[in-house]
Design a protein around this motif. Structure first.
Motif, PDB file in Angstrom:
ATOM      1  N   VAL A 172       0.818  -1.219   0.000  1.00 10.26           N
ATOM      2  CA  VAL A 172       0.000   0.000   0.000  1.00 10.26           C
ATOM      3  C   VAL A 172       0.852   1.270   0.000  1.00 10.26           C
ATOM      4  O   VAL A 172       0.419   2.320  -0.489  1.00 10.26           O
ATOM      5  CB  VAL A 172      -0.985   0.029   1.190  1.00 10.26           C
ATOM      6  CG1 VAL A 172      -2.033  -1.056   1.049  1.00 10.26           C
ATOM      7  CG2 VAL A 172      -0.244  -0.086   2.520  1.00 10.26           C
ATOM      8  N   HIS A 173       2.072   1.177   0.519  1.00  9.98           N
ATOM      9  CA  HIS A 173       2.927   2.373   0.603  1.00  9.98           C
ATOM     10  C   HIS A 173       3.392   2.865  -0.772  1.00  9.98           C
ATOM     11  O   HIS A 173       3.967   3.950  -0.881  1.00  9.98           O
ATOM     12  CB  HIS A 173       4.152   2.080   1.480  1.00  9.98           C
ATOM     13  CG  HIS A 173       5.108   1.090   0.867  1.00  9.98           C
ATOM     14  ND1 HIS A 173       4.878  -0.267   0.889  1.00  9.98           N
ATOM     15  CD2 HIS A 173       6.278   1.269   0.207  1.00  9.98           C
ATOM     16  CE1 HIS A 173       5.877  -0.877   0.272  1.00  9.98           C
ATOM     17  NE2 HIS A 173       6.733   0.027  -0.157  1.00  9.98           N
ATOM     18  N   LYS A 174       3.121   2.102  -1.820  1.00  7.56           N
ATOM     19  CA  LYS A 174       3.536   2.481  -3.171  1.00  7.56           C
ATOM     20  C   LYS A 174       2.459   3.259  -3.921  1.00  7.56           C
ATOM     21  O   LYS A 174       2.720   3.777  -5.010  1.00  7.56           O
ATOM     22  CB  LYS A 174       3.864   1.223  -3.988  1.00  7.56           C
ATOM     23  CG  LYS A 174       4.985   0.366  -3.442  1.00  7.56           C
ATOM     24  CD  LYS A 174       5.174  -0.866  -4.318  1.00  7.56           C
ATOM     25  CE  LYS A 174       6.254  -1.783  -3.802  1.00  7.56           C
ATOM     26  NZ  LYS A 174       6.385  -2.999  -4.648  1.00  7.56           N
ATOM     27  N   TYR A 175       1.236   3.336  -3.351  1.00  9.48           N
ATOM     28  CA  TYR A 175       0.103   3.829  -4.123  1.00  9.48           C
ATOM     29  C   TYR A 175      -0.685   4.902  -3.377  1.00  9.48           C
ATOM     30  O   TYR A 175      -0.526   5.102  -2.172  1.00  9.48           O
ATOM     31  CB  TYR A 175      -0.861   2.675  -4.444  1.00  9.48           C
ATOM     32  CG  TYR A 175      -0.243   1.530  -5.186  1.00  9.48           C
ATOM     33  CD1 TYR A 175      -0.125   1.567  -6.573  1.00  9.48           C
ATOM     34  CD2 TYR A 175       0.225   0.400  -4.524  1.00  9.48           C
ATOM     35  CE1 TYR A 175       0.439   0.518  -7.272  1.00  9.48           C
ATOM     36  CE2 TYR A 175       0.790  -0.662  -5.216  1.00  9.48           C
ATOM     37  CZ  TYR A 175       0.901  -0.603  -6.588  1.00  9.48           C
ATOM     38  OH  TYR A 175       1.454  -1.640  -7.287  1.00  9.48           O
ATOM     39  N   GLY A 176      -1.588   5.556  -4.116  1.00  9.29           N
ATOM     40  CA  GLY A 176      -2.644   6.329  -3.499  1.00  9.29           C
ATOM     41  C   GLY A 176      -3.746   5.363  -3.100  1.00  9.29           C
ATOM     42  O   GLY A 176      -4.212   4.569  -3.923  1.00  9.29           O
ATOM     43  N   ILE A 177      -4.146   5.405  -1.835  1.00  9.01           N
ATOM     44  CA  ILE A 177      -5.132   4.455  -1.305  1.00  9.01           C
ATOM     45  C   ILE A 177      -6.409   5.210  -0.945  1.00  9.01           C
ATOM     46  O   ILE A 177      -6.351   6.286  -0.343  1.00  9.01           O
ATOM     47  CB  ILE A 177      -4.577   3.727  -0.052  1.00  9.01           C
ATOM     48  CG1 ILE A 177      -3.266   3.005  -0.384  1.00  9.01           C
ATOM     49  CG2 ILE A 177      -5.609   2.734   0.483  1.00  9.01           C
ATOM     50  CD1 ILE A 177      -3.386   1.882  -1.396  1.00  9.01           C
ATOM     51  N   VAL A 197      -5.456   8.741   0.436  1.00  5.07           N
ATOM     52  CA  VAL A 197      -4.189   8.932   1.144  1.00  5.07           C
ATOM     53  C   VAL A 197      -3.054   8.514   0.221  1.00  5.07           C
ATOM     54  O   VAL A 197      -3.046   7.387  -0.282  1.00  5.07           O
ATOM     55  CB  VAL A 197      -4.148   8.113   2.457  1.00  5.07           C
ATOM     56  CG1 VAL A 197      -2.836   8.389   3.207  1.00  5.07           C
ATOM     57  CG2 VAL A 197      -5.357   8.430   3.326  1.00  5.07           C
ATOM     58  N   GLU A 198      -2.117   9.408  -0.004  1.00  6.05           N
ATOM     59  CA  GLU A 198      -1.009   9.126  -0.908  1.00  6.05           C
ATOM     60  C   GLU A 198       0.083   8.351  -0.178  1.00  6.05           C
ATOM     61  O   GLU A 198       0.644   8.809   0.811  1.00  6.05           O
ATOM     62  CB  GLU A 198      -0.433  10.443  -1.466  1.00  6.05           C
ATOM     63  CG  GLU A 198       0.565  10.256  -2.593  1.00  6.05           C
ATOM     64  CD  GLU A 198      -0.053   9.669  -3.855  1.00  6.05           C
ATOM     65  OE1 GLU A 198       0.646   8.922  -4.561  1.00  6.05           O
ATOM     66  OE2 GLU A 198      -1.232   9.958  -4.128  1.00  6.05           O
TER      67      GLU A 198
END
Length: 304
Positions: A172-177, A197-198
């Motif tokens: 998830v830390h690689k994407y906009g969620i 959340v980016e």
């Protein structure tokens, strides 16, 4: 609220420098790197056309001439092919030139994705429009193209729709969620949003639904982009403007069907090349045999 109109225009931001693919991108636009024998941006444009898009604006920079040439007529090449009796190849390059009405504008400064989209304001006018990011190639053999799915969702809710898919929690830390609304139950693959959340930390991610390079937005986004301050990386971020749009009107996410390749990543690009080659009747057998031989060689090596 924007009146409902057909989604007929698309924007493809392609002004990035492609530094992850240096040295190849020193002289060649990253969007022109071929998956087998077709530039990645051609797959993106073909998806847009199959989804009903009529006019496409590509945001470029001063080093992207090869992209413009690719979608233009090439009279000299046509004549040489005709003289050699290569009628199939003539049809191929003519079909590329006739894919869609394609226009270009330069992003004069690298100020981020939000700024790149803002460059399309005059082109879009007061219409809903699509955005396709060139780093995401989506294949959906058995149903509608990813963008068509989003356009259908837009026609259902008459509001902005961002394309998402579920990613592993550790990624998830690689994407906009996105954060789905708790008070509005999901309608199949469509869900109303309350936040984006980016690149969140794993423990802070509001969901595992990641924004993956496809959007259908209302034109109100331009007013917000004009006043949008810099965000992550000191750039004007589209995500920040979409979050502000949520305060004015509903924004939805659609969990689109299809296999998505991150061709902006070297391994993702290699995966796409292998899978696309395996889907080609003229290459499938050779590639399968080569992969089998590599696997066998690897097992033999492990056993030494």
């Amino acid at each position: 609220m924007t009146k409902t109109t057909k989604v007929r225009k698309a924007v493809i931001p392609a002004a990035g420098l492609g530094t992850r693919f240096l040295p190849a991108t020193k002289a060649l636009a990253k969007e022109m790197l071929p998956i087998v024998d077709t530039p990645t941006i051609q797959y993106i444009i073909e998806e847009a056309v199959k989804s009903g898009i009529e006019e496409i604006l590509i945001i470029t920079n001063s080093n992207k001439h090869s992209m413009e040439n690719h979608f233009d007529k090439s009279y000299e090449l046509e004549e040489r092919l005709k003289a050699s009796g290569k009628d199939k190849e003539v049809k191929m390059i003519n079909d590329i030139a006739n894919l869609a009405n394609i226009y270009y504008i330069r992003q004069k400064e690298p100020k981020g994705l939000g700024h790149a989209i803002l460059c399309a304001k005059s082109f879009i006018g007061d219409e809903p429009f699509a955005i396709l990011l060139g780093d995401d190639v989506v294949v959906n053999k058995h149903s509608k193209p990813a963008l068509q799915q989003l356009i259908d969702a837009y026609q259902q809710v008459h509001a902005s729709v961002v394309g998402v898919q579920t990613v592993p929690l550790e990624a998830v830390h690689k994407y906009g969620i996105v954060r789905p609304s708790a008070s509005h139950p999901a309608n199949g693959r469509l869900v109303k949003l309350t936040d984006m959340v980016e690149k969140p930390k794993q423990e802070e991610a509001p969901s595992q639904l990641a924004v993956l390079g496809r959007y259908v937005l209302t034109p109100e986004i331009f007013e917000l982009l004009e006043t949008q301050g810099t965000g992550a990386g000191g750039e004007i971020q589209l995500t920040d403007a979409i979050k502000r749009l949520m305060d004015r009107q509903a924004v939805y996410a659609y969990d689109f069907e299809g296999v998505r390749y991150d061709v902006g990543d070297k391994f993702g690009f290699i995966k796409a090349t292998i899978d696309f080659a395996l889907d080609r009747p003229d290459l499938k057998d050779q590639v399968q045999q080569y992969i089998s031989a590599l696997v066998q060689k690897g097992f033999e090596h492990d056993g030494d």
